[in-house]
Design a protein around this motif. Structure first.
Motif, PDB file in Angstrom:
ATOM      1  N   GLU A   9       0.838  -1.207   0.000  1.00  0.00           N
ATOM      2  CA  GLU A   9       0.000   0.000   0.000  1.00  0.00           C
ATOM      3  C   GLU A   9       0.872   1.256   0.000  1.00  0.00           C
ATOM      4  O   GLU A   9       0.624   2.205  -0.750  1.00  0.00           O
ATOM      5  CB  GLU A   9      -0.908  -0.028   1.229  1.00  0.00           C
ATOM      6  N   GLU A  10       1.918   1.258   0.837  1.00  0.00           N
ATOM      7  CA  GLU A  10       2.800   2.427   0.933  1.00  0.00           C
ATOM      8  C   GLU A  10       3.582   2.641  -0.363  1.00  0.00           C
ATOM      9  O   GLU A  10       3.729   3.783  -0.830  1.00  0.00           O
ATOM     10  CB  GLU A  10       3.768   2.227   2.105  1.00  0.00           C
ATOM     11  N   GLN A  11       4.088   1.569  -0.954  1.00  0.00           N
ATOM     12  CA  GLN A  11       4.834   1.694  -2.209  1.00  0.00           C
ATOM     13  C   GLN A  11       3.941   2.222  -3.326  1.00  0.00           C
ATOM     14  O   GLN A  11       4.351   3.092  -4.107  1.00  0.00           O
ATOM     15  CB  GLN A  11       5.407   0.329  -2.605  1.00  0.00           C
ATOM     16  N   ALA A  12       2.731   1.701  -3.404  1.00  0.00           N
ATOM     17  CA  ALA A  12       1.811   2.141  -4.452  1.00  0.00           C
ATOM     18  C   ALA A  12       1.441   3.610  -4.268  1.00  0.00           C
ATOM     19  O   ALA A  12       1.348   4.367  -5.246  1.00  0.00           O
ATOM     20  CB  ALA A  12       0.558   1.271  -4.448  1.00  0.00           C
ATOM     21  N   THR A  13       1.247   4.032  -3.026  1.00  0.00           N
ATOM     22  CA  THR A  13       0.927   5.438  -2.754  1.00  0.00           C
ATOM     23  C   THR A  13       2.084   6.347  -3.148  1.00  0.00           C
ATOM     24  O   THR A  13       1.883   7.399  -3.764  1.00  0.00           O
ATOM     25  CB  THR A  13       0.593   5.619  -1.261  1.00  0.00           C
ATOM     26  N   ALA A  14       3.298   5.928  -2.818  1.00  0.00           N
ATOM     27  CA  ALA A  14       4.477   6.736  -3.169  1.00  0.00           C
ATOM     28  C   ALA A  14       4.622   6.862  -4.682  1.00  0.00           C
ATOM     29  O   ALA A  14       4.958   7.944  -5.206  1.00  0.00           O
ATOM     30  CB  ALA A  14       5.728   6.116  -2.565  1.00  0.00           C
ATOM     31  N   LEU A  15       4.341   5.789  -5.411  1.00  0.00           N
ATOM     32  CA  LEU A  15       4.455   5.841  -6.869  1.00  0.00           C
ATOM     33  C   LEU A  15       3.327   6.680  -7.480  1.00  0.00           C
ATOM     34  O   LEU A  15       3.539   7.343  -8.507  1.00  0.00           O
ATOM     35  CB  LEU A  15       4.454   4.426  -7.437  1.00  0.00           C
ATOM     36  N   ALA A  16       2.163   6.673  -6.873  1.00  0.00           N
ATOM     37  CA  ALA A  16       1.085   7.562  -7.334  1.00  0.00           C
ATOM     38  C   ALA A  16       1.522   9.013  -7.196  1.00  0.00           C
ATOM     39  O   ALA A  16       1.313   9.842  -8.099  1.00  0.00           O
ATOM     40  CB  ALA A  16      -0.194   7.309  -6.535  1.00  0.00           C
ATOM     41  N   ASN A  17       2.154   9.337  -6.062  1.00  0.00           N
ATOM     42  CA  ASN A  17       2.640  10.708  -5.852  1.00  0.00           C
ATOM     43  C   ASN A  17       3.746  11.051  -6.847  1.00  0.00           C
ATOM     44  O   ASN A  17       3.828  12.196  -7.323  1.00  0.00           O
ATOM     45  CB  ASN A  17       3.156  10.859  -4.420  1.00  0.00           C
ATOM     46  N   GLU A  18       4.583  10.074  -7.172  1.00  0.00           N
ATOM     47  CA  GLU A  18       5.643  10.311  -8.160  1.00  0.00           C
ATOM     48  C   GLU A  18       5.043  10.652  -9.523  1.00  0.00           C
ATOM     49  O   GLU A  18       5.531  11.555 -10.222  1.00  0.00           O
ATOM     50  CB  GLU A  18       6.531   9.073  -8.260  1.00  0.00           C
ATOM     51  N   ALA A  19       3.985   9.939  -9.895  1.00  0.00           N
ATOM     52  CA  ALA A  19       3.327  10.218 -11.183  1.00  0.00           C
ATOM     53  C   ALA A  19       2.760  11.630 -11.193  1.00  0.00           C
ATOM     54  O   ALA A  19       2.854  12.348 -12.206  1.00  0.00           O
ATOM     55  CB  ALA A  19       2.220   9.200 -11.430  1.00  0.00           C
ATOM     56  N   LEU A  20       2.186  12.065 -10.086  1.00  0.00           N
ATOM     57  CA  LEU A  20       1.620  13.416 -10.023  1.00  0.00           C
ATOM     58  C   LEU A  20       2.706  14.480 -10.002  1.00  0.00           C
ATOM     59  O   LEU A  20       2.553  15.554 -10.599  1.00  0.00           O
ATOM     60  CB  LEU A  20       0.729  13.554  -8.792  1.00  0.00           C
ATOM     61  N   ASN A  21       3.821  14.190  -9.319  1.00  0.00           N
ATOM     62  CA  ASN A  21       4.921  15.158  -9.289  1.00  0.00           C
ATOM     63  C   ASN A  21       5.492  15.401 -10.681  1.00  0.00           C
ATOM     64  O   ASN A  21       5.943  16.507 -10.993  1.00  0.00           O
ATOM     65  CB  ASN A  21       6.022  14.672  -8.340  1.00  0.00           C
ATOM     66  N   LEU A  22       5.473  14.365 -11.516  1.00  0.00           N
ATOM     67  CA  LEU A  22       5.954  14.532 -12.883  1.00  0.00           C
ATOM     68  C   LEU A  22       5.110  15.553 -13.656  1.00  0.00           C
ATOM     69  O   LEU A  22       5.623  16.250 -14.533  1.00  0.00           O
ATOM     70  CB  LEU A  22       5.939  13.193 -13.624  1.00  0.00           C
ATOM     71  N   GLN A  23       3.828  15.632 -13.325  1.00  0.00           N
ATOM     72  CA  GLN A  23       2.953  16.593 -14.008  1.00  0.00           C
ATOM     73  C   GLN A  23       3.487  18.015 -13.874  1.00  0.00           C
ATOM     74  O   GLN A  23       3.322  18.841 -14.774  1.00  0.00           O
ATOM     75  CB  GLN A  23       1.525  16.533 -13.421  1.00  0.00           C
ATOM     76  N   ASN A  24       4.101  18.295 -12.731  1.00  0.00           N
ATOM     77  CA  ASN A  24       4.547  19.656 -12.441  1.00  0.00           C
ATOM     78  C   ASN A  24       6.043  19.868 -12.651  1.00  0.00           C
ATOM     79  O   ASN A  24       6.565  20.922 -12.306  1.00  0.00           O
ATOM     80  CB  ASN A  24       4.194  19.999 -10.984  1.00  0.00           C
ATOM     81  N   SER A  25       6.721  18.845 -13.211  1.00  0.00           N
ATOM     82  CA  SER A  25       8.181  18.970 -13.328  1.00  0.00           C
ATOM     83  C   SER A  25       8.634  19.358 -14.723  1.00  0.00           C
ATOM     84  O   SER A  25       9.834  19.475 -14.960  1.00  0.00           O
ATOM     85  CB  SER A  25       8.831  17.638 -12.926  1.00  0.00           C
ATOM     86  N   GLY A  26       7.702  19.542 -15.656  1.00  0.00           N
ATOM     87  CA  GLY A  26       8.103  19.919 -17.000  1.00  0.00           C
ATOM     88  C   GLY A  26       6.929  20.007 -17.945  1.00  0.00           C
ATOM     89  O   GLY A  26       5.771  19.873 -17.539  1.00  0.00           O
ATOM     90  N   SER A  27       7.229  20.225 -19.209  1.00  0.00           N
ATOM     91  CA  SER A  27       6.178  20.327 -20.227  1.00  0.00           C
ATOM     92  C   SER A  27       5.871  18.940 -20.779  1.00  0.00           C
ATOM     93  O   SER A  27       6.702  18.035 -20.745  1.00  0.00           O
ATOM     94  CB  SER A  27       6.633  21.257 -21.356  1.00  0.00           C
ATOM     95  N   ALA A  28       4.646  18.767 -21.284  1.00  0.00           N
ATOM     96  CA  ALA A  28       4.228  17.464 -21.810  1.00  0.00           C
ATOM     97  C   ALA A  28       3.039  17.657 -22.731  1.00  0.00           C
ATOM     98  O   ALA A  28       2.290  18.637 -22.620  1.00  0.00           O
ATOM     99  CB  ALA A  28       3.866  16.517 -20.666  1.00  0.00           C
ATOM    100  N   THR A  29       2.855  16.704 -23.628  1.00  0.00           N
ATOM    101  CA  THR A  29       1.673  16.722 -24.478  1.00  0.00           C
ATOM    102  C   THR A  29       0.457  16.299 -23.648  1.00  0.00           C
ATOM    103  O   THR A  29       0.596  15.733 -22.552  1.00  0.00           O
ATOM    104  CB  THR A  29       1.831  15.751 -25.657  1.00  0.00           C
ATOM    105  N   GLN A  30      -0.734  16.550 -24.173  1.00  0.00           N
ATOM    106  CA  GLN A  30      -1.946  16.139 -23.467  1.00  0.00           C
ATOM    107  C   GLN A  30      -2.010  14.626 -23.312  1.00  0.00           C
ATOM    108  O   GLN A  30      -2.463  14.112 -22.282  1.00  0.00           O
ATOM    109  CB  GLN A  30      -3.197  16.642 -24.206  1.00  0.00           C
TER     110      GLN A  30
END
Length: 330
Positions: free
Chosen positions: A57-78
């Motif tokens: 559960e903890e690992q999956a939560t941390a990876l979910a947060n990592e995916a969201l942090n990527l949204q704000n770390s640079g530019s990306a296509t839709q």
């Protein structure tokens, strides 16, 4: 002079790149998404081996947060942004499932809300199906069949189930397991018939998420049919599905194997075969029997039913000695 100016310009550019906040934004691409998808496959594999452990559960939560942090770390296509939201939702759904499997229902509900929001932003039908289908299972385990049926209906009515009958198969089979809680044997049989029909229509070669592997080979259908028939007291049919599920489950899927072995023991006991049932229950590995919340509960219920149905028997004596060894070694 020109050379000195060129060297100075390169040095200035390098310094600017090293200064936080002044560099050009990073480009986020599908390679980042694919890396997360590989981690998701690892989470699914760990779940299959160990089931609802807090660390999953903890690992999956941390990876979910990592995916969201990527949204704000640079530019990306839709497309990339939608895929990142889908990855976040997938990881949250795995955290949700680990919490359900470990009977940590308040945590599961919190993960569900996060997963649902991310799934809506992603537009990914497969992950929406997984989340709502897990919600149905959660409510079923909580003894809330009306809520379980409502959640399952959301999953079953997604247009994905019309495009891909394998998702329809899973939806019908989980619906049958919930109907088992209500005691409606006729409805259980009908839902499982619909699941079987959908399974036979499904194209086995279509690409599908990693978490659908057990559905693809029929193991999940057999598991859910076992659960449904056990609930309505059709122990002979339950035993038949138990044996088929145990044949289809790959060796690494240890959690489901332990659960279905415990269910097989219950089905055998329900048919008046306490010695065979006890031998089956004793074959569940000690680590699953003592460390997995659902397996432990099933085996406690088995022991209670065994002592009630054949008090003072050799089967009861054997089971008591067996469970005493768990207390010594764990």
């Amino acid at each position: 002079m020109k050379r000195r100016s060129l060297v100075g310009g390169i040095a200035a550019a390098a310094a600017a790149a090293a200064t936080p906040g002044t560099a050009s934004p990073r480009r986020i691409g599908m390679s980042d998404v694919n890396r997360l998808n590989r981690r998701f496959a690892e989470i699914v594999a760990n779940d299959h081996r160990h089931g609802g452990q807090p660390r999953i559960e903890e690992q999956a939560t941390a990876l979910a947060n990592e995916a969201l942090n990527l949204q704000n770390s640079g530019s990306a296509t839709q497309r990339v942004r939608n895929s990142l939201y889908a990855s976040g939702a997938a990881f949250r759904s795995s955290a949700m499932w680990a919490a359900i499997d470990g009977r940590r229902y308040e945590a599961a509900k919190a993960h569900m809300r996060e997963a649902q929001a991310l799934a809506e932003m992603s537009g990914d039908q497969a992950i929406k199906f997984r989340i709502w289908s897990h919600a149905g299972t959660m409510y079923r385990h909580m003894g809330r069949p009306a809520d379980a049926i409502a959640a399952n209906d959301v999953a079953r009515n997604l247009h994905l189930t019309r495009r891909d009958p394998l998702f329809a198969c899973l939806g019908h089979a989980r619906h049958a397991a919930t109907l088992g809680v209500t005691g409606d044997a006729t409805a259980v049989k009908h839902a499982l018939g619909c699941a079987r029909d959908a399974f036979e229509r499904a194209d086995p070669d279509l690409p599908r998420p990693a978490w659908m592997s057990g559905v693809r080979n029929g193991a999940e259908f057999e598991t859910l049919a076992l659960s449904a028939y056990l609930r309505v007291g059709n122990f002979e049919q339950a035993e038949s599905h138990a044996h088929r599920s145990l044949t289809l489950l790959p060796p690494q899927v240890q959690r489901d194997r332990a659960i279905n072995t415990a269910r097989l023991a219950q089905a055998q006991l329900g048919q008046g075969a306490p010695d065979a049932a006890t031998a089956t229950a004793m074959s569940v590995p000690a680590d699953a029997a003592t460390q997995h919340a659902r397996v432990a509960l099933m085996l406690r219920d088995f022991g209670t039913t065994l002592r009630t149905s054949v008090p003072g028997s050799s089967a009861v004596e054997a089971w008591s000695e067996h469970t005493a060894s768990w207390r010594v070694t764990t």
